[in-house]
Motif scaffolding. Structure first.
Motif, PDB file in Angstrom:
ATOM      1  N   GLN A  69       0.993  -1.054  -0.040  1.00 23.21           N
ATOM      2  CA  GLN A  69      -0.002   0.196   0.037  1.00 23.21           C
ATOM      3  C   GLN A  69       0.724   1.245  -0.167  1.00 23.21           C
ATOM      4  OE1 GLN A  69      -3.358  -0.479  -0.340  1.00 23.21           O
ATOM      5  NE2 GLN A  69      -3.336   1.833  -0.396  1.00 23.21           N
ATOM      6  N   GLN A  70       1.795   1.223   0.562  1.00 25.80           N
ATOM      7  CA  GLN A  70       2.830   2.273   0.819  1.00 25.80           C
ATOM      8  C   GLN A  70       3.461   2.586  -0.588  1.00 25.80           C
ATOM      9  OE1 GLN A  70       6.412   2.709   0.397  1.00 25.80           O
ATOM     10  NE2 GLN A  70       6.656   4.799   1.335  1.00 25.80           N
ATOM     11  N   VAL A  71       3.988   1.647  -1.226  1.00 20.99           N
ATOM     12  CA  VAL A  71       4.322   1.657  -2.619  1.00 20.99           C
ATOM     13  C   VAL A  71       3.309   2.338  -3.804  1.00 20.99           C
ATOM     14  CG1 VAL A  71       5.164   0.711  -4.760  1.00 20.99           C
ATOM     15  CG2 VAL A  71       5.998   0.128  -2.560  1.00 20.99           C
ATOM     16  N   ILE A  72       2.143   1.786  -3.598  1.00 30.12           N
ATOM     17  CA  ILE A  72       0.954   2.347  -4.288  1.00 30.12           C
ATOM     18  C   ILE A  72       0.799   3.975  -4.191  1.00 30.12           C
ATOM     19  CG2 ILE A  72      -1.866   2.355  -4.773  1.00 30.12           C
ATOM     20  CD1 ILE A  72      -1.467  -0.639  -4.193  1.00 30.12           C
ATOM     21  N   SER A  73       0.739   4.243  -2.956  1.00 30.57           N
ATOM     22  CA  SER A  73       0.420   5.697  -2.509  1.00 30.57           C
ATOM     23  C   SER A  73       1.740   6.595  -2.988  1.00 30.57           C
ATOM     24  CB  SER A  73       0.151   5.895  -0.916  1.00 30.57           C
ATOM     25  OG  SER A  73       0.130   7.044  -0.515  1.00 30.57           O
ATOM     26  N   PHE A  74       2.975   6.016  -2.770  1.00 27.65           N
ATOM     27  CA  PHE A  74       4.210   6.616  -2.990  1.00 27.65           C
ATOM     28  C   PHE A  74       4.361   7.145  -4.579  1.00 27.65           C
ATOM     29  CE2 PHE A  74       9.143   6.277  -2.787  1.00 27.65           C
ATOM     30  CZ  PHE A  74       9.318   7.232  -3.295  1.00 27.65           C
ATOM     31  N   LEU A  75       4.127   5.933  -5.338  1.00 29.31           N
ATOM     32  CA  LEU A  75       4.072   6.080  -6.982  1.00 29.31           C
ATOM     33  C   LEU A  75       2.993   6.908  -7.376  1.00 29.31           C
ATOM     34  CD1 LEU A  75       5.530   2.678  -7.590  1.00 29.31           C
ATOM     35  CD2 LEU A  75       6.991   4.894  -7.285  1.00 29.31           C
ATOM     36  N   THR A  76       1.732   6.782  -6.733  1.00 24.00           N
ATOM     37  CA  THR A  76       0.758   7.921  -7.077  1.00 24.00           C
ATOM     38  C   THR A  76       0.813   9.258  -6.928  1.00 24.00           C
ATOM     39  OG1 THR A  76      -0.766   5.808  -6.886  1.00 24.00           O
ATOM     40  CG2 THR A  76      -1.796   8.011  -7.218  1.00 24.00           C
ATOM     41  N   ASP A  77       1.616   9.620  -5.747  1.00 24.29           N
ATOM     42  CA  ASP A  77       1.892  10.688  -5.505  1.00 24.29           C
ATOM     43  C   ASP A  77       3.091  11.289  -6.505  1.00 24.29           C
ATOM     44  OD1 ASP A  77       0.417  10.981  -3.251  1.00 24.29           O
ATOM     45  OD2 ASP A  77       2.014  10.540  -1.955  1.00 24.29           O
ATOM     46  N   GLY A  78       4.017  10.224  -7.136  1.00 27.39           N
ATOM     47  CA  GLY A  78       4.974  10.740  -7.947  1.00 27.39           C
ATOM     48  C   GLY A  78       4.293  11.423  -9.184  1.00 27.39           C
ATOM     49  N   MET A  79       3.115  11.075  -9.556  1.00 26.44           N
ATOM     50  CA  MET A  79       2.299  11.549 -10.950  1.00 26.44           C
ATOM     51  C   MET A  79       2.225  13.037 -10.678  1.00 26.44           C
ATOM     52  SD  MET A  79      -1.145  10.467 -12.520  1.00 26.44           S
ATOM     53  CE  MET A  79      -2.066  10.585 -11.129  1.00 26.44           C
ATOM     54  N   VAL A  80       2.080  13.570  -9.543  1.00 27.59           N
ATOM     55  CA  VAL A  80       2.146  14.918  -9.438  1.00 27.59           C
ATOM     56  C   VAL A  80       3.441  15.460  -9.371  1.00 27.59           C
ATOM     57  CG1 VAL A  80       1.377  16.792  -7.670  1.00 27.59           C
ATOM     58  CG2 VAL A  80      -0.123  14.740  -7.626  1.00 27.59           C
ATOM     59  N   LEU A  81       4.470  15.046  -8.767  1.00 26.41           N
ATOM     60  CA  LEU A  81       5.687  15.631  -8.763  1.00 26.41           C
ATOM     61  C   LEU A  81       6.314  15.448 -10.197  1.00 26.41           C
ATOM     62  CD1 LEU A  81       8.131  16.232  -7.045  1.00 26.41           C
ATOM     63  CD2 LEU A  81       8.946  13.793  -7.221  1.00 26.41           C
ATOM     64  N   LEU A  82       6.053  14.430 -11.051  1.00 30.13           N
ATOM     65  CA  LEU A  82       6.474  14.508 -12.432  1.00 30.13           C
ATOM     66  C   LEU A  82       5.826  15.478 -13.181  1.00 30.13           C
ATOM     67  CD1 LEU A  82       7.060  10.647 -12.808  1.00 30.13           C
ATOM     68  CD2 LEU A  82       9.054  12.358 -12.502  1.00 30.13           C
ATOM     69  N   THR A  83       4.546  15.601 -13.011  1.00 26.99           N
ATOM     70  CA  THR A  83       3.679  16.449 -13.673  1.00 26.99           C
ATOM     71  C   THR A  83       4.253  17.945 -13.613  1.00 26.99           C
ATOM     72  OG1 THR A  83       1.733  15.064 -13.924  1.00 26.99           O
ATOM     73  CG2 THR A  83       1.427  17.460 -14.593  1.00 26.99           C
ATOM     74  N   ILE A  84       4.527  18.337 -12.270  1.00 30.92           N
ATOM     75  CA  ILE A  84       4.868  19.890 -11.924  1.00 30.92           C
ATOM     76  C   ILE A  84       6.600  19.859 -12.679  1.00 30.92           C
ATOM     77  CG2 ILE A  84       5.820  20.973 -10.074  1.00 30.92           C
ATOM     78  CD1 ILE A  84       3.485  19.959  -8.441  1.00 30.92           C
ATOM     79  N   TRP A  85       7.207  18.821 -12.519  1.00 35.33           N
ATOM     80  CA  TRP A  85       8.616  19.050 -13.066  1.00 35.33           C
ATOM     81  C   TRP A  85       8.519  19.403 -14.676  1.00 35.33           C
ATOM     82  CZ3 TRP A  85      12.521  14.734 -10.820  1.00 35.33           C
ATOM     83  CH2 TRP A  85      12.547  15.011  -9.491  1.00 35.33           C
ATOM     84  N   TYR A  86       7.790  18.555 -15.132  1.00 35.02           N
ATOM     85  CA  TYR A  86       7.487  18.773 -16.733  1.00 35.02           C
ATOM     86  C   TYR A  86       6.746  20.246 -16.953  1.00 35.02           C
ATOM     87  CZ  TYR A  86       8.839  14.337 -18.802  1.00 35.02           C
ATOM     88  OH  TYR A  86       9.549  13.387 -19.189  1.00 35.02           O
ATOM     89  N   PHE A  87       5.910  20.704 -16.307  1.00 36.90           N
ATOM     90  CA  PHE A  87       5.218  22.089 -16.347  1.00 36.90           C
ATOM     91  C   PHE A  87       6.751  23.108 -16.290  1.00 36.90           C
ATOM     92  CE2 PHE A  87       0.768  20.852 -15.553  1.00 36.90           C
ATOM     93  CZ  PHE A  87       0.288  21.132 -16.833  1.00 36.90           C
ATOM     94  N   GLU A  88       7.455  22.931 -15.039  1.00 34.24           N
ATOM     95  CA  GLU A  88       8.564  23.776 -15.001  1.00 34.24           C
ATOM     96  C   GLU A  88       9.428  23.770 -16.065  1.00 34.24           C
ATOM     97  OE1 GLU A  88       8.647  26.219 -12.664  1.00 34.24           O
ATOM     98  OE2 GLU A  88       7.208  25.629 -11.445  1.00 34.24           O
ATOM     99  N   ALA A  89       9.867  22.411 -16.632  1.00 34.96           N
ATOM    100  CA  ALA A  89      10.611  22.539 -17.703  1.00 34.96           C
ATOM    101  C   ALA A  89      10.118  23.113 -19.057  1.00 34.96           C
ATOM    102  CB  ALA A  89      10.699  20.823 -18.087  1.00 34.96           C
ATOM    103  N   ALA A  90       8.888  23.385 -19.231  1.00 34.65           N
ATOM    104  CA  ALA A  90       8.530  23.803 -20.310  1.00 34.65           C
ATOM    105  C   ALA A  90       7.935  25.414 -20.098  1.00 34.65           C
ATOM    106  CB  ALA A  90       6.882  23.188 -20.848  1.00 34.65           C
TER     107      ALA A  90
END
Length: 822
Positions: A540-561
């Protein structure tokens, strides 16, 4: 004796150029008595010179009532084109002049210097205060006033002498003479500071008919040791410059002077300069043939430190001389005299009441100190910026690499240099601000721009806590103690599930690269507990962790653009994601947050278009993240074939690469590049998609967070010990991933707090920093770190798009200052 001082405060101006005539207009509108002395026999001579009128100068001219007529006589710049030494484009045509217009309210223009002087002359209500053929031969001052004597025997006295007499200023020489007995080292440094590393042949020609240039086009060719520039105007008129690097650096006493014969030789020497290539090339001899006026001069550069002494002060080129490459020298001179005029008016106001004496020498000197303090940093920064451009256009030294490898991808290089010289511009404090200057997308702001930039070192020191998280993660997340367990499991070839007789083969070869496959297979073993539900809490921790990662990566891509982050390491989110896979996101995310905080301060968002992202790439962010990052996570956790789950895991381990490729394909196939239009007319185009993407990602993150809390409580996420103390591989992996999650998202939340601190310091966070951070902490508990990041980042984005810096000059801020609406 003629020209005796009146009963009130009086200024003597030496020089009738751009600086002198601007000051005359400013003093006239301040109701300050003055007299202007010009050594030439006319006020607006034709000397073959042209001049750029940019927004910082245009705003002051607008305050003086001269801008409308100046604008009619200048060519509005429309397109910048960078070319190589053969005249071929090295970057796409750049319509940044239109961007400068949108940013500041004034279109950048180019015209004859003579026309500007004529308009400034004609704007004066009382031109009788201007005197020509007045070559100053002597200057004397005492505690009560200053007196100048001219070659024709006339003399003029006043209470302040302003030297607007150019780069070889007699006024500045007098300042050195007076200062030398007490400040010999300072005078010596000033005498040595002016250099000339280039010369420049500039001219104006008529009747140029070339299919590749239209009115408003500015073409610049970059070559080692030389460069050239053309600015086209209506009717085949072209302003042009050709510059070469001199064989050595010259100083004040030996800077060369040139004759017409030298100009002819220059053209012969550089007859192979191609300004515009193609089927019908435009060469330097082509322009020379149609030139009606031209002049070859040395290009002086100087940042003098002695601006004033007693009742004598300098302004314009006599104290800050820049190369012509950025076209900012005249505008800097206009700024300096505006600053000086503000101080002079304050002094003159002391004499309005006849019961009060004229300002004392001490009061004059105090005013002049304030004048230099206000202008020196910005003036020096303008000299540096223009000098940098000169060396880039001549491909001098390491600038050759910049032009070769970076300039083709950075077409807005020159406009961004310009806006940094413009935004912090001085204004005339005693005249109303034109509405055009208050309603632009980059408000003038005296606390920003060249000379006022925030220290990156200071920001790095402030953000050391983020590096502290990185160091802590490096120590805590040391995988070495678990490598023996992981290798044994990988090499054993079989995973036996606890409490069952199920044996699952361990896949060791997938990509066909033995060393690489061995490494990935070793890493895979750390996920087996979650992959096969050996520990439900860890899964369950991995599921929550990696789902949170979707937000983090999307923000990184927005900042990159984002436009503000162009040509920085932030443009490479896949690199950070890949490093996160190698070393843990808990170690890499703090580094990304640190770099972002240092690289991307609030001043970068002074222009609203700098907040904007390139929608072609930013709109592809969440689809790429969801398909190549999140979907494989859920697939490998639920796939019915246990062995195939490891195959998916092999693929997922390289998700940064697949995600980057997917984003590139999506952006090319699904979205158009509309940045050229968006940065001018649609500054919030990306906001709706940002909100949609991050709301979707945030809702998913919050939903999984609630599911995790309902099933296992906070103990599923919070580390309960150090990984090194774990008894086996799966216990180690459980604690490792918890610390990885804490470091990655803890640092990201701290980063958001830093960003809101910036907003608060800029007066843009009206809700209060402590309140926002407090709500963020509550949200992190109730909604989880992923959803909190999404909400916090979107809130900041909305502020950047809708609110202005506290010192920005807008209708609202000026209205508050004057207690009325504008």
């Amino acid at each position: 004796m003629s020209g005796d001082a009146s009963d009130g405060f009086r200024v003597v101006i030496a020089g009738g150029g751009v600086a002198g005539l601007t000051l005359a207009n400013a003093l006239e509108q301040a109701n300050v008595d003055y007299v202007l002395l010009e050594r030439r026999d006319e006020i607006a001579p034709q000397v073959g010179a042209s001049i750029g009128i940019f927004p910082n100068g245009a705003r002051i001219l607008d305050q003086l009532g001269a801008w409308e007529n100046v604008n009619k006589l200048t060519e509005v710049l429309r397109v910048f084109q960078n070319r190589d030494g053969k005249g071929n484009p090295i970057s796409k045509p750049d319509r940044s002049p239109q961007l400068l217009d949108a940013r500041t309210g004034y279109p950048p223009g180019w015209g004859e210097r003579q026309n500007l002087l004529r308009v400034l002359h004609e704007t004066l209500k009382d031109p009788s205060k201007l005197h020509v053929n007045k070559n100053i031969v002597d200057i004397q001052q005492d505690a009560d006033g200053v007196q100048v004597r001219c070659a024709d025997g006339t003399s003029y006295s006043g209470h302040l002498l302003v030297g607007a007499d150019g780069v070889f200023s007699k006024t500045r020489s007098k300042i050195w003479e007076l200062a030398e007995p007490t400040q010999p080292k300072l005078v010596e440094a000033d005498r040595k500071c002016m250099i000339a590393e280039y010369n420049c042949l500039f001219g104006i020609c008529h009747g140029v008919d070339h299919p590749a240039i239209k009115a408003g086009d500015a073409n610049t060719s970059y070559s080692p040791g030389r460069c050239a520039l053309t600015i086209a105007s209506e009717g085949g008129k072209v302003y042009w410059f050709a510059q070469e690097r001199l064989p050595r650096t010259y100083h004040l006493d030996d800077i060369p002077r040139y004759t017409q014969a030298d100009a002819d030789d220059f053209v012969k020497r550089h007859s192979d300069i191609v300004l515009i290539g193609g089927e019908h090339p435009l060469t330097l001899p082509d322009l020379w043939e149609k030139t009606v006026t031209a002049r070859l001069v040395a290009v002086e550069e100087a940042k003098f430190r002695l601006w004033h002494w007693g009742r004598i002060v300098c302004a314009g080129d006599s104290i800050h001389k820049s190369t012509p490459n950025l076209g900012v020298g005249g505008n800097a001179a206009i700024e300096s005299v505006a600053s000086l005029a503000n101080g002079i008016k304050q002094l003159a106001d002391l004499t309005r009441d006849r019961q009060r004496p004229l300002p004392s020498l001490e009061q004059v000197e105090t005013m002049l100190v304030a004048y230099q303090k206000e202008r020196e940093n910005r003036a020096n920064a303008v000299v540096d910026a223009s000098g940098f451009l000169a060396r880039a256009q001549n491909m001098h030294g390491l600038n050759r690499w910049f032009v070769t490898f970076l300039l083709p991808h950075f077409s807005e290089f020159v406009p961004d240099l310009m806006i940094n010289t413009i935004i912090g511009a001085v204004k005339l404090d005693y005249l109303p601000l034109p509405m055009a200057s208050l309603t632009s997308t980059t408000p003038f702001n005296p606390t920003q721009g060249d000379g006022m930039r925030e220290s990156r070192l200071k920001r790095a020191v402030l953000a050391l806590s983020l590096l502290g998280i990185c160091v802590a993660a490096f120590i805590i997340m040391n995988v070495e103690p678990a490598l023996e367990w992981a290798a044994a499991l990988r090499d054993g070839g079989v995973l036996k599930l606890p409490d069952s007789n199920v044996e699952i083969p361990v896949i060791r070869s997938f990509y066909g690269l033995k060393g690489f496959d061995d490494f990935v297979a070793l890493v895979n073993t750390f996920f087996f507990s979650a992959l096969y539900d050996i520990d439900a809490g860890a899964r369950q921790q991995v599921i929550s962790f990696l789902t949170d990662g979707m937000v983090l990566l999307t923000i990184w891509y927005f900042e990159a653009a984002r436009r503000a982050n162009m040509l920085t390491i932030l443009e490479w989110p896949a690199l950070f994601a890949l490093l996160g896979q190698l070393f843990g996101i808990g170690l890499i995310a703090p580094i990304w947050c640190f770099l972002h905080y240092v690289i991307s301060p609030i001043e970068k968002y002074a222009a609203l278009d700098q907040r904007l992202t390139n929608t072609r790439t930013s709109f592809a962010s969440l689809p790429a993240v969801a398909l190549f990052y999140l979907f494989p996570v859920y697939a490998m956790l639920v796939w019915p074939d246990f062995t195939f789950r490891q195959s998916i895991l092999f693929v997922w381990q390289l998700y940064p690469i697949w995600m980057a490729l997917g984003k590139k394909v999506f952006s090319a196939l699904l979205f158009k590049d509309t940045m050229d239009q968006d940065k001018l007319h649609n500054l919030r185009k990306d906001i709706p998609v940002m909100k949609y993407y991050l709301r979707v990602a945030g809702i998913a993150s919050a939903g999984v967070w609630w599911w995790t809390l309902a099933s296992f409580g906070f103990q599923a996420m919070i580390p309960s010990g150090l990984p090194q103390s774990a008894p086996d591989l799966f216990a180690f992996a459980d604690q490792f991933l918890r610390w990885d999650w804490a470091g990655g998202f803890g640092s990201s939340l701290v980063w958001l707090a830093y960003l809101f601190w910036d907003l608060s310091a800029a007066g843009m966070l009206r809700e209060g920093w402590f309140k926002v951070v407090g709500l963020g902490l509550v949200s992190a508990v109730l909604l989880g770190p992923g959803a909190t990041m999404a909400l916090g980042w979107l809130f900041r984005e909305d502020i950047l798009a809708t609110r202005r810096h506290k010192a920005a000059l807008t209708p609202e801020s000026v209205g508050r200052l004057h207690g009325k609406s504008i």
